[in-house]
Scaffold this active site. Structure first.
Site, PDB file in Angstrom:
ATOM      1  N   THR A 126       0.832  -1.207   0.000  1.00 51.24           N
ATOM      2  CA  THR A 126       0.000   0.000   0.000  1.00 51.24           C
ATOM      3  C   THR A 126       0.867   1.257   0.000  1.00 51.24           C
ATOM      4  O   THR A 126       2.010   1.227   0.467  1.00 51.24           O
ATOM      5  CB  THR A 126      -0.902   0.005   1.259  1.00 51.24           C
ATOM      6  OG1 THR A 126      -1.515   1.282   1.400  1.00 51.24           O
ATOM      7  CG2 THR A 126      -0.120  -0.276   2.539  1.00 51.24           C
ATOM      8  N   ASP A 127       0.288   2.354  -0.459  1.00 46.73           N
ATOM      9  CA  ASP A 127       1.019   3.634  -0.421  1.00 46.73           C
ATOM     10  C   ASP A 127       1.243   4.110   1.021  1.00 46.73           C
ATOM     11  O   ASP A 127       2.097   4.964   1.271  1.00 46.73           O
ATOM     12  CB  ASP A 127       0.295   4.717  -1.245  1.00 46.73           C
ATOM     13  CG  ASP A 127      -1.124   5.026  -0.781  1.00 46.73           C
ATOM     14  OD1 ASP A 127      -1.616   4.391   0.194  1.00 46.73           O
ATOM     15  OD2 ASP A 127      -1.760   5.912  -1.389  1.00 46.73           O
ATOM     16  N   GLU A 128       0.473   3.538   1.975  1.00 48.53           N
ATOM     17  CA  GLU A 128       0.602   4.001   3.366  1.00 48.53           C
ATOM     18  C   GLU A 128       1.965   3.681   3.963  1.00 48.53           C
ATOM     19  O   GLU A 128       2.332   4.243   4.991  1.00 48.53           O
ATOM     20  CB  GLU A 128      -0.520   3.404   4.235  1.00 48.53           C
ATOM     21  CG  GLU A 128      -1.880   3.840   3.767  1.00 48.53           C
ATOM     22  CD  GLU A 128      -2.982   3.706   4.810  1.00 48.53           C
ATOM     23  OE1 GLU A 128      -2.697   3.564   5.999  1.00 48.53           O
ATOM     24  OE2 GLU A 128      -4.150   3.760   4.396  1.00 48.53           O
ATOM     25  N   TYR A 154      -1.302  -0.414  11.375  1.00 50.34           N
ATOM     26  CA  TYR A 154      -1.578  -1.050  10.079  1.00 50.34           C
ATOM     27  C   TYR A 154      -0.446  -0.811   9.090  1.00 50.34           C
ATOM     28  O   TYR A 154       0.131  -1.753   8.525  1.00 50.34           O
ATOM     29  CB  TYR A 154      -2.900  -0.535   9.489  1.00 50.34           C
ATOM     30  CG  TYR A 154      -3.033  -0.815   8.004  1.00 50.34           C
ATOM     31  CD1 TYR A 154      -3.242  -2.116   7.538  1.00 50.34           C
ATOM     32  CD2 TYR A 154      -2.909   0.206   7.061  1.00 50.34           C
ATOM     33  CE1 TYR A 154      -3.334  -2.385   6.174  1.00 50.34           C
ATOM     34  CE2 TYR A 154      -3.004  -0.051   5.705  1.00 50.34           C
ATOM     35  CZ  TYR A 154      -3.213  -1.352   5.266  1.00 50.34           C
ATOM     36  OH  TYR A 154      -3.288  -1.610   3.907  1.00 50.34           O
ATOM     37  N   LYS A 158       2.368  -3.391   7.317  1.00 49.80           N
ATOM     38  CA  LYS A 158       2.530  -3.569   5.859  1.00 49.80           C
ATOM     39  C   LYS A 158       3.966  -3.263   5.437  1.00 49.80           C
ATOM     40  O   LYS A 158       4.538  -3.951   4.594  1.00 49.80           O
ATOM     41  CB  LYS A 158       1.547  -2.680   5.092  1.00 49.80           C
ATOM     42  CG  LYS A 158       0.078  -3.022   5.270  1.00 49.80           C
ATOM     43  CD  LYS A 158      -0.311  -4.386   4.707  1.00 49.80           C
ATOM     44  CE  LYS A 158      -0.289  -4.451   3.197  1.00 49.80           C
ATOM     45  NZ  LYS A 158      -0.763  -5.771   2.697  1.00 49.80           N
TER      46      LYS A 158
END
Ligand code: NAD
Ligand code: TDX
Length: 340
Positions: A126-128, A154, A158
């Site tokens: 994810t971009d997060e 979270y 990731k």
């Protein structure tokens, strides 16, 4: 003929990916593994369960014994891992399960890939993992070189998984790829997430809870475009590479909510500003030039078309989401939003 094992295929993006593969590659076999957490839903796969090229196994990816047995039986060519705890607010409430599934689950899957000589392990990231960008520097975007710098349990889980994936590439030469995509939206999106939550609440004329001032920015991509990007990466992407995926479609949360309200013909008076998310990332913006230059990927669905298709899907598929919101989800909603 390829055997593609899709983990987390009963969730939002994994479910869309299963449909994507089965409709485009009638010669391939798609094997779905999912432990059916609160976010997993067999209704999402009901129209493919009779397809001879599809198989479903209810297995937890952290269960190494069951995963080993499955790999021995199926001998997949490609593994695409969507299985994860995916909701930032839940990770703030209870981080433990995020670390187990999102990190240890990845280790279990990659160990099985090594043992059974899988030719590609693809990690859906994810971009997060890049953290956030300031609101007042619109020229700044995440590239694949942006350092990992996470904000929530979270995103930290990731990012940890991404580091582990690259370690397996370097140490064991496991042929891996990673995609880091921006926020997805579209059919089968679990009602806890911004867009489906706002559509469903607006349909019932319920308050629309916007965190903080609504100025936070997300970069939205229609889920089918994400599926197309992953499909390209697993077939043509280079092992050991990371690919950012996004469609240059940045929107403030408040503008997303107003768009939904207006398209449904509801009143903006439903919008309610509530207490902000802890550690709330300000802005995400993906630079997708690598996947465009190297694999020719471009998004096909613009936001106006995508959000209309999504709203229409929720209007036409009430039984899918009503079953969810009338179950355990009620407790979650109460915990998260009552007296907020
Ligand atoms: P989701 O929560 O809708 O689905 C996750 C699925 O994984 C569910 O079906 C769930 O039952 C399954 N699962 C969870 N734990 C499991 C376990 N231990 N073993 C087996 N199955 C398990 O999530 P999503 O939005 O579809 O996200 C899929 C992936 O894409 C995630 O890895 C997420 O980090 C990533 N991602 C999501 C977005 C987004 O906007 N939703 C954007 C970029 C990346
Ligand atoms: O009720 C809400 N009100 C609100 O203002 C909810 C649920 C969200 N928000 C805000 C928080 C975020 O700024 O809307 C934005 C989007 O929130 P989410 O839908 O929870 O998504 P986000 O936190 O951006 O994370 C999503 O994109 C990246 C996915 O859930 C992740 O799995 C993915 O990695």
């Amino acid at each position: 003929m390829k055997k593609i094992l899709v983990t987390g295929g009963a969730g939002f993006i994994g479910g869309n990916f299963v449909h994507y593969l089965l409709s485009r590659y009638p010669e391939d076999k798609v094997i779905c593994v999912d432990s059916l957490t609160y976010a997993g839903n067999l209704d999402t796969l009901s129209d493919v369960t009779d397809n001879a090229n599809f198989g479903f196994y209810k297995i937890d990816i952290t269960d190494a014994v069951s995963i080993d047995k499955l790999f021995a039986e199926v001998l997949p060519d490609i593994v695409v891992n969507f299985a994860a705890e995916s909701h930032v607010d839940r990770s703030i409430e209870d981080p433990g399960i995020f670390l187990r599934t999102n990190i240890l689950g990845v280790q279990v899957l990659m160990d099985a890939c090594r043992k059974y000589n899988v030719s590609r392990y693809h990690q859906v990231s994810t971009d997060e993992v890049y953290g956030d960008l300031p609101l007042d520097k619109p020229e700044m975007m995440f590239t694949e070189q942006t350092p990992l710098h996470t904000s929530s349990p979270y995103s930290a889980s990731k990012a940890s998984a991404d580091l582990l994936v690259m370690a397996y590439y370097r140490t064991y030469k496991l042929p891996v790829t990673i995609s880091r995509c921006s926020n997805n939206y579209g059919p089968y999106h679990f009602p806890e997430k911004l867009i489906p939550l706002m559509i469903i609440n607006a349909l019932y004329d319920k308050p629309l809870p916007v965190y903080g001032s609504g100025a936070n920015v997300r970069d939205w991509l229609y889920v089918e475009d994400h599926c197309a990007a992953i499909d390209l990466i697993i077939r043509k992407g280079k092992a050991g590479e990371v690919y950012n995926v996004g469609g240059h479609n940045e929107k403030k949360n408040i503008d997303i909510v107003k768009t939904i309200v207006n398209k449904l013909g509801k009143s903006e008076r439903l919008i309610t500003f509530v207490k902000d998310r802890a550690g709330h990332d300000l802005r995400y913006a993906i630079d997708p030039s690598k996947i465009h230059a190297e694999l020719g990927w471009l998004p096909r669905t613009d936001f106006d078309e995508g959000i209309e298709k999504t709203i229409e899907w929720y209007i036409n598929n009430k039984p899918w989401w009503e079953k969810i919101i009338n179950g355990e989800y009620r407790n979650y909603y109460e915990r998260m939003y009552e007296n907020r």
